[in-house]
Design a protein around this motif. Structure first.
Motif, mmCIF file in Angstrom:
data_model
loop_
_atom_site.group_PDB
_atom_site.id
_atom_site.type_symbol
_atom_site.label_atom_id
_atom_site.label_comp_id
_atom_site.label_asym_id
_atom_site.label_seq_id
_atom_site.Cartn_x
_atom_site.Cartn_y
_atom_site.Cartn_z
ATOM 1 N N GLU A 75 34.953 38.036 41.955
ATOM 2 C CA GLU A 75 34.631 39.409 42.359
ATOM 3 C C GLU A 75 34.947 40.436 41.273
ATOM 4 O O GLU A 75 34.534 41.591 41.357
ATOM 5 C CB GLU A 75 35.403 39.775 43.630
ATOM 6 C CG GLU A 75 36.891 39.955 43.419
ATOM 7 C CD GLU A 75 37.593 40.588 44.606
ATOM 8 O OE1 GLU A 75 38.633 41.231 44.386
ATOM 9 O OE2 GLU A 75 37.105 40.445 45.734
ATOM 10 N N PHE A 90 38.645 47.283 36.915
ATOM 11 C CA PHE A 90 37.405 47.449 37.666
ATOM 12 C C PHE A 90 36.227 47.423 36.692
ATOM 13 O O PHE A 90 36.303 47.992 35.599
ATOM 14 C CB PHE A 90 37.426 48.765 38.444
ATOM 15 C CG PHE A 90 38.545 48.836 39.442
ATOM 16 C CD1 PHE A 90 38.356 48.428 40.751
ATOM 17 C CD2 PHE A 90 39.808 49.274 39.057
ATOM 18 C CE1 PHE A 90 39.400 48.466 41.667
ATOM 19 C CE2 PHE A 90 40.858 49.314 39.962
ATOM 20 C CZ PHE A 90 40.657 48.904 41.276
ATOM 21 N N ASN A 91 35.147 46.747 37.084
ATOM 22 C CA ASN A 91 34.017 46.645 36.165
ATOM 23 C C ASN A 91 33.187 47.928 36.176
ATOM 24 O O ASN A 91 33.401 48.820 37.005
ATOM 25 C CB ASN A 91 33.170 45.400 36.464
ATOM 26 C CG ASN A 91 32.467 45.454 37.808
ATOM 27 O OD1 ASN A 91 31.731 46.402 38.107
ATOM 28 N ND2 ASN A 91 32.674 44.424 38.633
ATOM 29 N N ARG A 92 32.256 48.010 35.266
ATOM 30 C CA ARG A 92 31.531 49.273 35.057
ATOM 31 C C ARG A 92 30.641 49.651 36.230
ATOM 32 O O ARG A 92 30.190 50.794 36.321
ATOM 33 C CB ARG A 92 30.708 49.203 33.773
ATOM 34 C CG ARG A 92 29.463 48.325 33.831
ATOM 35 C CD ARG A 92 28.721 48.417 32.511
ATOM 36 N NE ARG A 92 27.509 47.619 32.463
ATOM 37 C CZ ARG A 92 26.297 48.090 32.736
ATOM 38 N NH1 ARG A 92 26.146 49.344 33.109
ATOM 39 N NH2 ARG A 92 25.240 47.303 32.646
ATOM 40 N N TYR A 93 30.362 48.713 37.120
ATOM 41 C CA TYR A 93 29.557 49.022 38.298
ATOM 42 C C TYR A 93 30.420 49.554 39.441
ATOM 43 O O TYR A 93 29.920 50.205 40.359
ATOM 44 C CB TYR A 93 28.804 47.768 38.763
ATOM 45 C CG TYR A 93 27.882 47.205 37.709
ATOM 46 C CD1 TYR A 93 26.603 47.712 37.530
ATOM 47 C CD2 TYR A 93 28.301 46.176 36.870
ATOM 48 C CE1 TYR A 93 25.756 47.204 36.553
ATOM 49 C CE2 TYR A 93 27.461 45.658 35.885
ATOM 50 C CZ TYR A 93 26.193 46.181 35.732
ATOM 51 O OH TYR A 93 25.366 45.681 34.759
ATOM 52 N N GLU A 94 31.711 49.275 39.400
ATOM 53 C CA GLU A 94 32.624 49.715 40.457
ATOM 54 C C GLU A 94 33.170 51.119 40.213
ATOM 55 O O GLU A 94 33.455 51.857 41.160
ATOM 56 C CB GLU A 94 33.797 48.733 40.567
ATOM 57 C CG GLU A 94 33.392 47.333 41.017
ATOM 58 C CD GLU A 94 34.537 46.343 40.953
ATOM 59 O OE1 GLU A 94 34.698 45.559 41.911
ATOM 60 O OE2 GLU A 94 35.275 46.353 39.944
ATOM 61 N N GLU A 115 31.611 54.221 41.878
ATOM 62 C CA GLU A 115 31.968 54.351 43.292
ATOM 63 C C GLU A 115 33.320 55.045 43.445
ATOM 64 O O GLU A 115 33.499 55.915 44.311
ATOM 65 C CB GLU A 115 32.016 52.972 43.946
ATOM 66 C CG GLU A 115 32.398 53.024 45.425
ATOM 67 C CD GLU A 115 32.528 51.652 46.058
ATOM 68 O OE1 GLU A 115 32.545 51.582 47.295
ATOM 69 O OE2 GLU A 115 32.621 50.659 45.311
ATOM 70 N N MET A 116 34.274 54.681 42.585
ATOM 71 C CA MET A 116 35.603 55.289 42.653
ATOM 72 C C MET A 116 35.536 56.776 42.312
ATOM 73 O O MET A 116 36.160 57.615 42.973
ATOM 74 C CB MET A 116 36.545 54.557 41.701
ATOM 75 C CG MET A 116 36.713 53.071 42.025
ATOM 76 S SD MET A 116 37.540 52.143 40.713
ATOM 77 C CE MET A 116 39.226 52.729 40.900
ATOM 78 N N TYR A 153 42.246 50.383 46.540
ATOM 79 C CA TYR A 153 42.073 50.254 45.090
ATOM 80 C C TYR A 153 43.353 49.767 44.410
ATOM 81 O O TYR A 153 43.302 48.965 43.471
ATOM 82 C CB TYR A 153 41.632 51.590 44.493
ATOM 83 C CG TYR A 153 40.227 51.978 44.888
ATOM 84 C CD1 TYR A 153 39.135 51.224 44.475
ATOM 85 C CD2 TYR A 153 39.988 53.093 45.688
ATOM 86 C CE1 TYR A 153 37.840 51.573 44.844
ATOM 87 C CE2 TYR A 153 38.702 53.445 46.061
ATOM 88 C CZ TYR A 153 37.631 52.682 45.635
ATOM 89 O OH TYR A 153 36.354 53.023 46.009
ATOM 90 N N LYS A 208 43.651 46.071 44.997
ATOM 91 C CA LYS A 208 42.670 45.324 44.206
ATOM 92 C C LYS A 208 43.110 45.246 42.746
ATOM 93 O O LYS A 208 43.008 44.187 42.109
ATOM 94 C CB LYS A 208 41.297 45.992 44.317
ATOM 95 C CG LYS A 208 40.190 45.251 43.588
ATOM 96 C CD LYS A 208 38.810 45.756 43.979
ATOM 97 C CE LYS A 208 38.423 45.254 45.356
ATOM 98 N NZ LYS A 208 36.979 45.477 45.642
ATOM 99 N N ARG A 254 44.023 41.696 40.802
ATOM 100 C CA ARG A 254 43.295 41.292 39.601
ATOM 101 C C ARG A 254 44.230 41.137 38.401
ATOM 102 O O ARG A 254 44.037 40.254 37.561
ATOM 103 C CB ARG A 254 42.184 42.300 39.311
ATOM 104 C CG ARG A 254 41.094 42.254 40.364
ATOM 105 C CD ARG A 254 40.001 43.282 40.133
ATOM 106 N NE ARG A 254 38.930 43.132 41.114
ATOM 107 C CZ ARG A 254 37.804 43.835 41.112
ATOM 108 N NH1 ARG A 254 37.605 44.755 40.171
ATOM 109 N NH2 ARG A 254 36.883 43.628 42.030
#
Length: 618
Positions: A26, A420-424, A427-428, A449, A452, A456
């Motif tokens: 994920e 967190f990846n660049r797609y997440e 959203e934040m 967050y 998470k 990770r």
């Protein structure tokens, strides 16, 4: 693990990672995972771990640079300069590590069409390199300075500032700026990496073409001899180290400065003390001139956020300066000997050129040599500006966004943003913007967050202790893709060694390992095995550096080591280049050096034959 009997490595679709890594998938974009939709294609490819660009577990946001080079390198090979037999390099993540493959060649009719475009486009660049390089550097600096100038909101204000409302509403506010700045940062990374490979593939290609000419004209010529022919480059990547040498020499000529720089005080304390005397202020003036851009150099590869730079970790360059001053006091030379390297190159070129019988062959050799000497420096010139200066600016801007997330309660620590990846991240940021827009006392999903990020971080730590397989899938009968060989150092023989099993070597049974003869000469000394970038401080003078791959930013240590040995990297890898530029014997692409050799082992490195012998176990 590898199976010599079946001649294959674990199936990427059946491979299992340790239970401690549960949930790793994920962390990364779904297109980076092996998938059923692409199973047939993925099973036909041979995947190997990329220890050059990703030797350590990959933090999710740091993956953006890998995403960018996958597209850029591949498109220049397949669609822009159209190197006839080559396709792109594909990437997948497995257990937090990056695996890559050279895509199988295209059909013959595609190769033919590409060949036509290749002839027209590539040789034009070769012929006009100098002017193209000047244009490249100008536009890249413009891009980097645009990134520097990006305004990351320092906070979410209680109310919109008066000057944004009156006398006429501006029309957009901090909520838009917050999301927009990250979008711009992402786009700039991809644009920068499009620029990055504008001529980089051609640099490696020029070396391959020159090496091919040399092998045809001089049957039996060694790889180390070919390497000597192109060594001796005045490039930007070595400028940070040259600035340290200059500052060290200046310190010894100014009253009291060397004493301040040699004491055991902190860097801030040293700077304050230097500012109290005229000579100290003179040194500080030169130091500040050197900082921008040369102290933007990463403390490691430039690919990982936690490596830091000389700007964020000034104790590293100051320790180098302290060491240089001590060596100068002993009468030692601290700069790399370019005159010696230049003479070696000129002598070997003359000796081989004198062997050529025909004018036609001599012209072929001269043209290939001129091309490689002209364009080859780009391999290290681009490295500083993209992977160090540009990346350091980007990491700084991302940390500015991380501070907002900490201030708004989404994260515990600024660097948690890299979990967190660049797609997440959009959203934040949108959640922060929405909470601000809705008014006061609006709850955010802070615990979600924070949990998470903590999970990770724990997974990445567990991944460090995992002994990964070097490859996945069925290897080709012959590894022929040129960049796989020359840059990553993956050869048919290397794959066969992997199939025999790294475990045997790790158990200590191997007394000799082989790799590329990347930098001529031989040396013997105690090994220092460094698997993590942070351990570079443990390296002592007179030791043999053994690591997954070296980084050009380690240049200050290359004047004190006896030799270097790497797991990964071919004749055009950064490890090979930097060793040749410092005249340090090296063997690259051994595949298993860090598993077989232990710190304290006495090893003999032969950079002419590519053999590393373990003379005595620690």
């Amino acid at each position: 693990m590898a199976d010599e009997k079946t001649g294959r490595f674990p199936d990427p679709h059946e491979f299992k990672v340790p239970p401690e890594l549960d949930g790793w998938e994920e962390m990364y974009p779904s297109h980076y995972l092996f998938s059923k939709d692409r199973m047939d294609w993925e099973k036909r490819q041979f995947w190997y771990q990329d220890k050059i660009h990703a030797p350590e577990p990959m933090p999710p946001l740091d993956l953006i640079f890998q995403e960018a080079w996958q597209i850029s390198l591949s498109q220049y090979t397949t669609r822009v300069f159209c190197i006839p037999p080559a396709q792109g390099i594909a990437q997948r993540m497995v257990g937090c590590y990056l695996y890559i493959c050279a895509v199988e060649p295209p059909p013959p009719e595609v190769i033919g069409k590409k060949a036509e475009l290749f002839q027209k486009r590539v040789f034009y660049v070769f012929d006009h390199y100098d002017e193209l390089w000047d244009k490249w550097l100008t536009k890249f600096k413009v891009l980097g300075n645009e990134m520097k100038a990006l305004n990351v909101p320092e906070e979410m204000p209680k109310f919109a500032p008066e000057d944004q409302v009156l006398p006429a509403p501006r029309g957009y506010y901090v909520t838009y700026e917050l999301v927009e700045v990250f979008d711009k940062l992402v786009n700039m990374v991809f644009k920068g990496w499009q620029y990055h490979f504008e001529m980089l593939n051609l640099t490696y290609l020029a070396y391959l073409m020159f090496a091919d000419v040399a092998r045809k004209l001089f049957p039996g010529i060694s790889e180390s001899a070919i390497g000597k022919m192109v060594a001796g480059a005045y490039v930007s990547m070595f400028r940070p180290e040259e600035e340290l040498c200059r500052l060290s020499r200046l310190a010894t000529s100014l009253k009291g400065v060397k004493d301040v720089l040699s004491n055991n005080k902190t860097v801030p304390e040293k700077l304050l003390e230097l500012d109290t005397t005229p000579d100290g202020r003179q040194w500080l003036e030169e130091y500040n001139k050197a900082k921008d851009p040369w102290f933007y150099v990463s403390c490691g590869s430039g690919w990982l956020h936690y490596e830091g730079s000389w700007l964020t970790q000034p104790e590293i360059p100051f320790n180098y300066i302290k060491d240089y001053i001590a060596r100068l006091e002993k009468g030692e030379k601290i700069e790399r000997s370019l005159d010696h390297i230049d003479k070696q190159r000129e002598d070997i070129i003359k000796s081989y050129r004198d062997l050529i019988k025909s004018d036609e062959d001599r012209t072929t050799f001269d043209n290939a040599y001129k091309t490689v000497r002209t364009i080859y420096r780009y391999a290290e010139d681009h490295l500083f500006w993209v992977e160090h200066w540009f990346h350091t600016i980007w990491f700084g801007k991302i940390r500015d966004l991380g501070r907002i997330m900490v201030n708004r309660g989404l994260l515990e620590k600024v660097d948690d943003i890299f979990m967190f990846n660049r797609y997440e991240i959009p959203e934040m940021l949108t959640e922060i913007a929405t909470g601000w827009a809705l008014g006061v006392n609006i709850p955010l999903r802070s615990s979600y967050y924070k949990a998470k990020a903590a999970k990770r971080t724990k997974i990445l730590e567990a991944a460090r202790n995992w002994a990964q397989t070097p490859a996945l899938g069925v290897p080709p009968e012959e590894v022929a893709e040129p960049f796989t060989i020359m840059l990553w150092g993956i050869t048919t023989d290397k794959v066969k060694e992997w199939l025999k099993g790294v475990d045997a070597g790790a158990a200590g049974s191997a007394g000799e390992i082989k790799g590329f003869a990347s930098s001529a000469g031989s040396a013997e000394g105690p090994a220092r095995v460094l698997k993590l970038l942070k351990d570079i401080v443990d390296l002592k003078a007179g030791e043999v550096l053994v690591c997954p791959s070296t980084n050009p930013s380690w240049a200050p240590v290359f004047t004190k080591i006896k030799a270097a040995v790497t797991d990964i990297g071919g004749l055009t890898s950064h490890a090979a280049i930097v060793c040749r530029e410092y005249g340090v014997p090296s063997v690259t692409g051994t595949g298993i050096a860090t598993s077989v050799i232990k710190t304290g082992d006495i090893v003999r490195v032969d950079g002419d034959t590519g053999v590393v012998s373990i003379v005595k176990r620690a």
